[in-house]
Design a protein around this motif. Structure first.
Motif, PDB file in Angstrom:
ATOM      1  N   ILE A 106      39.964  35.852  34.508  1.00 21.51           N
ATOM      2  CA  ILE A 106      38.929  36.151  35.501  1.00 21.51           C
ATOM      3  C   ILE A 106      37.537  35.863  34.953  1.00 21.51           C
ATOM      4  CG2 ILE A 106      37.881  37.990  36.899  1.00 21.51           C
ATOM      5  CD1 ILE A 106      40.646  39.346  36.903  1.00 21.51           C
ATOM      6  N   ASP A 107      37.262  36.402  33.734  1.00 22.22           N
ATOM      7  CA  ASP A 107      35.909  36.277  33.185  1.00 22.22           C
ATOM      8  C   ASP A 107      35.885  36.063  31.678  1.00 22.22           C
ATOM      9  OD1 ASP A 107      36.783  38.734  32.393  1.00 22.22           O
ATOM     10  OD2 ASP A 107      35.367  39.902  33.600  1.00 22.22           O
ATOM     11  N   GLY A 108      37.024  35.818  31.079  1.00 21.58           N
ATOM     12  CA  GLY A 108      37.066  35.591  29.640  1.00 21.58           C
ATOM     13  C   GLY A 108      37.011  36.852  28.809  1.00 21.58           C
ATOM     14  N   LYS A 109      37.121  38.025  29.419  1.00 22.99           N
ATOM     15  CA  LYS A 109      37.104  39.295  28.693  1.00 22.99           C
ATOM     16  C   LYS A 109      38.275  39.332  27.709  1.00 22.99           C
ATOM     17  CE  LYS A 109      38.164  44.214  29.540  1.00 22.99           C
ATOM     18  NZ  LYS A 109      37.112  44.859  28.747  1.00 22.99           N
ATOM     19  N   SER A 110      38.019  39.782  26.476  1.00 24.30           N
ATOM     20  CA  SER A 110      39.079  39.868  25.480  1.00 24.30           C
ATOM     21  C   SER A 110      40.091  40.943  25.856  1.00 24.30           C
ATOM     22  CB  SER A 110      38.484  40.185  24.109  1.00 24.30           C
ATOM     23  OG  SER A 110      39.529  40.433  23.173  1.00 24.30           O
ATOM     24  N   MET A 111      41.369  40.595  25.728  1.00 21.31           N
ATOM     25  CA  MET A 111      42.451  41.546  26.002  1.00 21.31           C
ATOM     26  C   MET A 111      43.094  42.044  24.708  1.00 21.31           C
ATOM     27  SD  MET A 111      42.498  42.018  29.154  1.00 21.31           S
ATOM     28  CE  MET A 111      42.445  41.412  30.835  1.00 21.31           C
ATOM     29  N   GLU A 112      42.482  41.710  23.571  1.00 21.22           N
ATOM     30  CA  GLU A 112      43.044  42.136  22.298  1.00 21.22           C
ATOM     31  C   GLU A 112      43.089  43.653  22.207  1.00 21.22           C
ATOM     32  OE1 GLU A 112      42.157  41.371  17.567  1.00 21.22           O
ATOM     33  OE2 GLU A 112      41.716  39.810  19.031  1.00 21.22           O
ATOM     34  N   SER A 113      44.214  44.186  21.779  1.00 19.85           N
ATOM     35  CA  SER A 113      44.489  45.620  21.599  1.00 19.85           C
ATOM     36  C   SER A 113      44.580  46.392  22.910  1.00 19.85           C
ATOM     37  CB  SER A 113      43.444  46.282  20.681  1.00 19.85           C
ATOM     38  OG  SER A 113      42.238  46.549  21.353  1.00 19.85           O
ATOM     39  N   ILE A 114      44.599  45.699  24.041  1.00 23.18           N
ATOM     40  CA  ILE A 114      44.791  46.354  25.335  1.00 23.18           C
ATOM     41  C   ILE A 114      46.276  46.344  25.675  1.00 23.18           C
ATOM     42  CG2 ILE A 114      44.330  46.216  27.819  1.00 23.18           C
ATOM     43  CD1 ILE A 114      41.581  45.124  27.170  1.00 23.18           C
ATOM     44  N   THR A 115      46.797  47.506  26.021  1.00 24.82           N
ATOM     45  CA  THR A 115      48.233  47.635  26.293  1.00 24.82           C
ATOM     46  C   THR A 115      48.622  46.822  27.521  1.00 24.82           C
ATOM     47  OG1 THR A 115      48.219  49.871  25.380  1.00 24.82           O
ATOM     48  CG2 THR A 115      50.073  49.283  26.803  1.00 24.82           C
ATOM     49  N   SER A 116      49.741  46.117  27.413  1.00 28.08           N
ATOM     50  CA  SER A 116      50.236  45.338  28.540  1.00 28.08           C
ATOM     51  C   SER A 116      51.745  45.473  28.633  1.00 28.08           C
ATOM     52  CB  SER A 116      49.841  43.864  28.408  1.00 28.08           C
ATOM     53  OG  SER A 116      50.485  43.270  27.294  1.00 28.08           O
ATOM     54  N   VAL A 117      52.266  45.156  29.800  1.00 24.53           N
ATOM     55  CA  VAL A 117      53.704  45.200  30.041  1.00 24.53           C
ATOM     56  C   VAL A 117      54.126  43.859  30.631  1.00 24.53           C
ATOM     57  CG1 VAL A 117      55.565  46.312  31.328  1.00 24.53           C
ATOM     58  CG2 VAL A 117      53.686  47.691  30.427  1.00 24.53           C
ATOM     59  N   LYS A 118      55.137  43.231  30.027  1.00 18.98           N
ATOM     60  CA  LYS A 118      55.682  41.992  30.577  1.00 18.98           C
ATOM     61  C   LYS A 118      56.526  42.311  31.803  1.00 18.98           C
ATOM     62  CE  LYS A 118      54.307  39.437  27.024  1.00 18.98           C
ATOM     63  NZ  LYS A 118      53.240  38.418  27.136  1.00 18.98           N
ATOM     64  N   ILE A 119      56.424  41.464  32.813  1.00 17.10           N
ATOM     65  CA  ILE A 119      57.176  41.648  34.060  1.00 17.10           C
ATOM     66  C   ILE A 119      58.229  40.553  34.145  1.00 17.10           C
ATOM     67  CG2 ILE A 119      57.031  41.894  36.554  1.00 17.10           C
ATOM     68  CD1 ILE A 119      55.428  43.997  34.986  1.00 17.10           C
ATOM     69  N   PHE A 120      59.502  40.936  34.152  1.00 17.03           N
ATOM     70  CA  PHE A 120      60.581  39.956  34.135  1.00 17.03           C
ATOM     71  C   PHE A 120      61.170  39.699  35.518  1.00 17.03           C
ATOM     72  CE2 PHE A 120      60.822  41.866  29.810  1.00 17.03           C
ATOM     73  CZ  PHE A 120      60.318  40.768  29.149  1.00 17.03           C
ATOM     74  N   HIS A 121      61.151  40.694  36.366  1.00 19.83           N
ATOM     75  CA  HIS A 121      61.750  40.532  37.690  1.00 19.83           C
ATOM     76  C   HIS A 121      60.762  40.991  38.765  1.00 19.83           C
ATOM     77  CE1 HIS A 121      65.524  39.623  35.733  1.00 19.83           C
ATOM     78  NE2 HIS A 121      65.415  40.745  35.036  1.00 19.83           N
ATOM     79  N   GLY A 122      59.513  40.585  38.592  1.00 17.52           N
ATOM     80  CA  GLY A 122      58.479  40.992  39.533  1.00 17.52           C
ATOM     81  C   GLY A 122      58.371  40.036  40.704  1.00 17.52           C
ATOM     82  N   SER A 123      57.263  40.140  41.393  1.00 18.37           N
ATOM     83  CA  SER A 123      57.052  39.339  42.590  1.00 18.37           C
ATOM     84  C   SER A 123      57.055  37.854  42.266  1.00 18.37           C
ATOM     85  CB  SER A 123      55.711  39.726  43.231  1.00 18.37           C
ATOM     86  OG  SER A 123      55.723  41.078  43.600  1.00 18.37           O
ATOM     87  N   GLU A 124      57.755  37.084  43.097  1.00 19.09           N
ATOM     88  CA  GLU A 124      57.809  35.629  42.961  1.00 19.09           C
ATOM     89  C   GLU A 124      57.975  35.039  44.350  1.00 19.09           C
ATOM     90  OE1 GLU A 124      60.159  33.570  39.828  1.00 19.09           O
ATOM     91  OE2 GLU A 124      61.279  32.770  41.534  1.00 19.09           O
ATOM     92  N   TYR A 125      57.081  34.131  44.725  1.00 19.03           N
ATOM     93  CA  TYR A 125      57.110  33.561  46.075  1.00 19.03           C
ATOM     94  C   TYR A 125      56.935  32.052  45.987  1.00 19.03           C
ATOM     95  CZ  TYR A 125      56.754  38.394  47.509  1.00 19.03           C
ATOM     96  OH  TYR A 125      57.017  39.734  47.683  1.00 19.03           O
ATOM     97  N   LYS A 126      57.601  31.347  46.900  1.00 19.47           N
ATOM     98  CA  LYS A 126      57.630  29.890  46.883  1.00 19.47           C
ATOM     99  C   LYS A 126      56.993  29.341  48.148  1.00 19.47           C
ATOM    100  CE  LYS A 126      62.025  30.164  44.388  1.00 19.47           C
ATOM    101  NZ  LYS A 126      63.470  29.870  44.405  1.00 19.47           N
ATOM    102  N   ALA A 127      56.264  28.231  47.983  1.00 19.50           N
ATOM    103  CA  ALA A 127      55.659  27.548  49.130  1.00 19.50           C
ATOM    104  C   ALA A 127      55.212  26.155  48.700  1.00 19.50           C
ATOM    105  CB  ALA A 127      54.462  28.339  49.670  1.00 19.50           C
ATOM    106  N   ASN A 128      55.459  25.171  49.544  1.00 19.58           N
ATOM    107  CA  ASN A 128      54.998  23.802  49.309  1.00 19.58           C
ATOM    108  C   ASN A 128      55.418  23.248  47.947  1.00 19.58           C
ATOM    109  OD1 ASN A 128      53.594  23.808  51.834  1.00 19.58           O
ATOM    110  ND2 ASN A 128      51.916  24.934  50.857  1.00 19.58           N
ATOM    111  N   GLY A 129      56.657  23.572  47.543  1.00 11.46           N
ATOM    112  CA  GLY A 129      57.157  23.055  46.280  1.00 11.46           C
ATOM    113  C   GLY A 129      56.614  23.740  45.049  1.00 11.46           C
ATOM    114  N   LYS A 130      55.905  24.841  45.230  1.00 12.22           N
ATOM    115  CA  LYS A 130      55.321  25.587  44.114  1.00 12.22           C
ATOM    116  C   LYS A 130      55.843  27.021  44.126  1.00 12.22           C
ATOM    117  CE  LYS A 130      52.586  22.083  43.089  1.00 12.22           C
ATOM    118  NZ  LYS A 130      53.352  21.076  43.830  1.00 12.22           N
ATOM    119  N   VAL A 131      55.704  27.682  42.975  1.00 11.40           N
ATOM    120  CA  VAL A 131      56.103  29.087  42.829  1.00 11.40           C
ATOM    121  C   VAL A 131      54.934  29.847  42.219  1.00 11.40           C
ATOM    122  CG1 VAL A 131      57.667  30.700  41.673  1.00 11.40           C
ATOM    123  CG2 VAL A 131      58.525  28.492  42.452  1.00 11.40           C
ATOM    124  N   ILE A 132      54.626  31.015  42.772  1.00 10.19           N
ATOM    125  CA  ILE A 132      53.661  31.912  42.132  1.00 10.19           C
ATOM    126  C   ILE A 132      54.437  33.114  41.622  1.00 10.19           C
ATOM    127  CG2 ILE A 132      53.019  32.985  44.353  1.00 10.19           C
ATOM    128  CD1 ILE A 132      50.218  33.471  43.041  1.00 10.19           C
TER     129      ILE A 132
END
Length: 438
Positions: free
Chosen positions: A296-322
């Motif tokens: 978004i703005d280049g803010k550092s995410m170092e040492s910020i807790t995060s969670v990987k999402i393996f089966h989250g939202s996924e949508y397809k349109a026009n040959g692409k996937v988000i």
């Protein structure tokens, strides 16, 4: 023959399939071959490492975080499974690069053979791989003159308790992480007759003051009649401390109470201890998400807790996937971030991700063509402020997308604000736009 430490295209697709199943690799992770690879049946797989002191000059690198994959031999795969830090440092000693090389050598001689007589046979299962030496994230072992320090990050208390509760009551053992604060490290070398020896590897042209070790073992079998307070010794690439059963009970109690503990080592009748072994609770481990910045703005995410999402939202349109891949929880030092219930938190992030994906589905092709393949969505929920920011490549998303985003996100975010018990809650969700190859 040398090959770059990377995953080749023919193997990368297999890794992508594994990641979609939730099987991802991190630092000192591994993946193995089920068939011949690069014209050799002796190639066993890859050991993945995070660069530390190695030079990255003139290398074309992806956006962090990233790993280097080092090609390993079949004989080395048990160590990659059971105790990968030993293999990493042994590679470093072989090629005189600290802590390990970032290149691979095909058809080289394996650095380990038959497991043979190693202390690891007592601490890990080399036959069925049902258990291994527990590793507490951020725990390191410092060795200095007459002083050894086992340093445990305060925010890893639960991990330490889990490891301790699983251990034998007479033995307390654990693996250590690579110690970036040390200038050298113990290395375990298996010689031609199968025996294990201790060496050391150090940073080039730097004096050795602090040496790291790869594991520790406390054995509570020392008899009071032995004439020793405790005994400390280097075993392979780790440290063994023999203490009395009473001292073991005191050590475990100190760990449960999150208190520091010191073990004097040497003969009882000596004027002063030969050495001290310290177990210390230190500052929180924040050594993660290195080099990661917000799209978004280049803010550092170092040492910020995060969670990987393996089966989250996924949508397809026009040959692409988000696809929604990760969520960061941005901390506020003055207030506690919380929702009324963890399930509400999970439900809110899922609803926000779904709304974001649906809003951008009609625009996926254009976004990808414009190079905006990694997207960030930062949501703020506070009594005084409720809103969001969306961006890519360090810039806000162009205004042409905002009407659709407002329509989809504003109702969901305001609904989430009503669930706040304490605030603010600030989270950043990460999305990727990919080609639809299914």
């Amino acid at each position: 023959m040398f090959v770059a430490a990377c995953i080749l295209p023919c193997y990368a697709e297999q890794e992508r399939k594994e990641s979609r199943r939730g099987n991802v690799v991190g630092n000192l992770g591994h993946s193995f071959f089920s068939q011949s690879f690069l014209n050799s049946k002796e190639h066993g797989g890859f050991l993945y490492v995070t660069p530390a002191y190695q030079s990255l000059q003139d290398l074309v690198l992806p956006t962090p975080p990233y790993l280097f994959g080092i090609l390993i031999q079949k004989w080395e795969t048990p160590w990659a499974k059971v105790f990968p830090i030993r293999l990493m440092l042994r590679l470093g000693a072989e090629y005189r690069l600290y802590p390990c090389p970032l290149f691979s050598v095909r058809f080289r001689k394996p650095l380990f053979g038959e497991t043979g007589h190693t202390i690891m046979n007592l601490l890990a299962d080399f036959r069925n791989y049902q258990y291994t030496l527990p590793v507490v994230q951020g725990l390191v072992v410092d060795m200095e003159v007459r002083k050894t320090s086992i340093k445990i990050p305060s925010n890893r208390y639960n991990e330490m308790m889990k490891a301790m509760n699983k251990s034998n009551e007479h033995v307390l053992a654990g693996g250590a992480c690579f110690n970036e604060r040390a200038d050298s490290h113990l290395v375990c070398v298996q010689n031609d007759d199968g025996n294990y020896q201790t060496q050391a590897i150090s940073i080039h042209n730097q004096p050795r003051k602090v040496t790291g070790a790869s594991f520790f073992v406390f054995s509570g079998a020392l008899k009071s009649s032995s004439g020793y307070l405790a005994k400390s010794s280097i075993v392979e690439d780790g440290v063994m401390v023999q203490i009395t059963a009473e001292n073991m009970d005191s050590l475990r109690q100190a760990l449960r109470e999150m208190k520091d503990f010191t073990v004097p080592c040497g003969k009882m009748d000596a004027e002063e201890p030969q050495e001290h072994v310290h177990i210390q609770w230190v500052d929180d481990d924040k050594d993660f998400n290195k080099g990661v910045v917000s799209p978004i703005d280049g803010k550092s995410m170092e040492s910020i807790t995060s969670v990987k999402i393996f089966h989250g939202s996924e949508y397809k349109a026009n040959g692409k996937v988000i696809r929604w891949t990760e969520v960061f929880f941005l901390e506020n030092d003055e207030q506690h971030n919380d929702l009324s219930d963890p399930a509400d938190h999970s439900r809110l992030t899922e609803n926000v991700a779904k709304a974001f994906c649906l809003a951008l589905c009609p625009h996926l092709k254009l976004l990808k063509e414009d190079g905006m393949t990694k997207l960030g969505l930062r949501v703020t929920l506070d009594a005084d402020q409720v809103g969001y920011q969306a961006g890519s490549n360090g810039q806000p998303l162009p205004s042409q997308y905002m009407n659709d985003l407002d329509s989809a996100l504003v109702p969901v975010i305001h609904g989430g604000a009503c669930q706040l018990s304490e605030g603010p809650v600030i989270m950043e969700l990460i999305f990727y736009i990919l080609e639809n190859i299914s």
